[in-house]
Write an enzyme that holds these catalytic residues in place. Structure first.
Site, PDB file in Angstrom:
ATOM      1  N   HIS A   1      -2.222   7.493  -1.268  1.00  0.00           N
ATOM      2  CA  HIS A   1      -2.503   8.229  -2.509  1.00  0.00           C
ATOM      3  C   HIS A   1      -1.285   9.056  -2.918  1.00  0.00           C
ATOM      4  O   HIS A   1      -0.896   9.068  -4.083  1.00  0.00           O
ATOM      5  CB  HIS A   1      -3.733   9.142  -2.310  1.00  0.00           C
ATOM      6  N   GLU A   2      -0.667   9.716  -1.929  1.00  0.00           N
ATOM      7  CA  GLU A   2       0.487  10.590  -2.236  1.00  0.00           C
ATOM      8  C   GLU A   2       1.732   9.781  -2.577  1.00  0.00           C
ATOM      9  O   GLU A   2       2.454  10.108  -3.527  1.00  0.00           O
ATOM     10  CB  GLU A   2       0.771  11.536  -1.062  1.00  0.00           C
TER      11      GLU A   2
ATOM     12  N   HIS B   1       1.780   8.686  -6.038  1.00  0.00           N
ATOM     13  CA  HIS B   1       2.204   9.721  -6.993  1.00  0.00           C
ATOM     14  C   HIS B   1       3.719   9.710  -7.191  1.00  0.00           C
ATOM     15  O   HIS B   1       4.221  10.029  -8.262  1.00  0.00           O
ATOM     16  CB  HIS B   1       1.773  11.119  -6.531  1.00  0.00           C
TER      17      HIS B   1
ATOM     18  N   CYS C   1      -8.470  13.488  -7.512  1.00  0.00           N
ATOM     19  CA  CYS C   1      -7.058  13.859  -7.616  1.00  0.00           C
ATOM     20  C   CYS C   1      -6.956  15.245  -8.226  1.00  0.00           C
ATOM     21  O   CYS C   1      -7.674  15.566  -9.183  1.00  0.00           O
ATOM     22  CB  CYS C   1      -6.318  12.846  -8.489  1.00  0.00           C
TER      23      CYS C   1
HETATM   24  O1  LIG Z   1      -4.368  14.798  -5.918  1.00  0.00           O
HETATM   25  C1  LIG Z   1      -3.896  14.678  -4.785  1.00  0.00           C
HETATM   26  O2  LIG Z   1      -2.894  14.020  -4.544  1.00  0.00           O
HETATM   27  C2  LIG Z   1      -4.657  15.280  -3.655  1.00  0.00           C
HETATM   28  C3  LIG Z   1      -5.877  14.489  -3.364  1.00  0.00           C
HETATM   29  C4  LIG Z   1      -5.500  13.494  -2.311  1.00  0.00           C
HETATM   30  C5  LIG Z   1      -6.482  12.449  -1.949  1.00  0.00           C
HETATM   31  C6  LIG Z   1      -7.548  12.113  -2.753  1.00  0.00           C
HETATM   32  C7  LIG Z   1      -8.436  11.118  -2.361  1.00  0.00           C
HETATM   33  C8  LIG Z   1      -8.244  10.438  -1.188  1.00  0.00           C
HETATM   34  C9  LIG Z   1      -7.172  10.771  -0.399  1.00  0.00           C
HETATM   35  C10 LIG Z   1      -6.305  11.759  -0.781  1.00  0.00           C
HETATM   36  C11 LIG Z   1      -6.936  15.526  -3.050  1.00  0.00           C
HETATM   37  O3  LIG Z   1      -6.890  15.847  -1.719  1.00  0.00           O
HETATM   38  S1  LIG Z   1      -8.486  15.131  -3.639  1.00  0.00           S
HETATM   39  C12 LIG Z   1      -9.531  16.324  -3.072  1.00  0.00           C
HETATM   40  C13 LIG Z   1      -9.965  16.182  -1.660  1.00  0.00           C
HETATM   41  C14 LIG Z   1     -10.087  17.314  -0.926  1.00  0.00           C
HETATM   42  C15 LIG Z   1     -10.509  17.240   0.383  1.00  0.00           C
HETATM   43  C16 LIG Z   1     -10.826  16.013   0.944  1.00  0.00           C
HETATM   44  C17 LIG Z   1     -10.698  14.863   0.199  1.00  0.00           C
HETATM   45  C18 LIG Z   1     -10.268  14.935  -1.127  1.00  0.00           C
HETATM   46 NI    NI Z   2      -3.667  12.790  -6.556  1.00  0.00          NI
END
Ligand SMILES: O=C(O)C[C@@H](Cc1ccccc1)[C@H](O)SCc1ccccc1
Ligand code: NI
EC number: 3.5.1.88
Length: 183
Positions: A153-154, A157, A110
């Protein structure tokens, strides 16, 4: 331009609150924020820009991660077939989902969490999402696979839920009966 300094980290209250619904039609300011959030994701996946501005790669970003407690998030990633998956959505609701669950074998990270947290994060394998896009059009999306995981995941949040809240505390690598790793 959004950079890492704009992204709030664990302990910030925005990450554990339920964000406010956004009035439709959205304001020009809210539309601009969604555009800026998409630009951050594209920049974070551009090797040169990410290096220059020290951006962590991200495929999703939710407004509460910027301290903006509104039901808004963006997703941007290019899949293995070079298909671009780009979304800027408002007031999303998961209106139905599979019984079956899935998880990323590598776990999740995250942008608001500056530490590695190991363990499987069970997610629904398939979800149907209703939301509004940045032009105030209602959208209904049927998602599966990696995109379904990113959306969950989003949307978490927006409801004050962090990925590690889903990890089994007794055994982080416990696999629920109805869960299969994402292939
Ligand atoms: O913090 C966030 O919401 C963004 C996350 C979203 C995410 C994490 C894990 C699994 C699905 C979505 C970031 O994208 S984590 C970093 C990342 C970058 C590229 C590919 C996968 C994860
Ligand atoms: Ni996140």
């Amino acid at each position: 331009m959004i950079t890492m300094k704009d992204i709030v980290r664990e302990g910030h209250p925005s990450l554990t609150k339920v964000a406010q619904q956004v009035d439709i039609p959205i304001t020009e300011e809210e539309k601009q924020l969604l555009k800026d959030m998409l630009t951050f994701l594209r920049n974070s996946q551009d090797e040169e820009i990410a290096k220059k501005y020290k951006l962590r790669a991200g495929v999703g970003l939710a407004a509460p991660q910027l301290g903006v407690e509104k039901q808004m998030f963006t997703v941007y990633y290019v899949d293995e077939n070079e298909k671009v998956h780009e979304y800027a959505l408002v007031n999303p609701k998961i209106v139905s989902h599979s019984v079956e669950k899935t998880f990323l074998p590598t776990g999740e990270g995250c942008l608001s969490v500056d530490r590695e947290i190991e363990g499987y994060v069970p997610r629904y394998s398939r979800i149907t999402v209703k939301a509004f896009d940045m032009d105030n059009n209602p959208v209904k999306l049927r998602l599966k696979g990696y995109l379904a995981i990113v959306f969950q995941h989003e949307i978490d949040h927006l409801n004050g839920i962090m990925f590690y809240d889903h990890i089994n505390k007794e055994n982080p690598f416990h696999i629920p009966d109805n869960a299969k790793p994402l292939d």
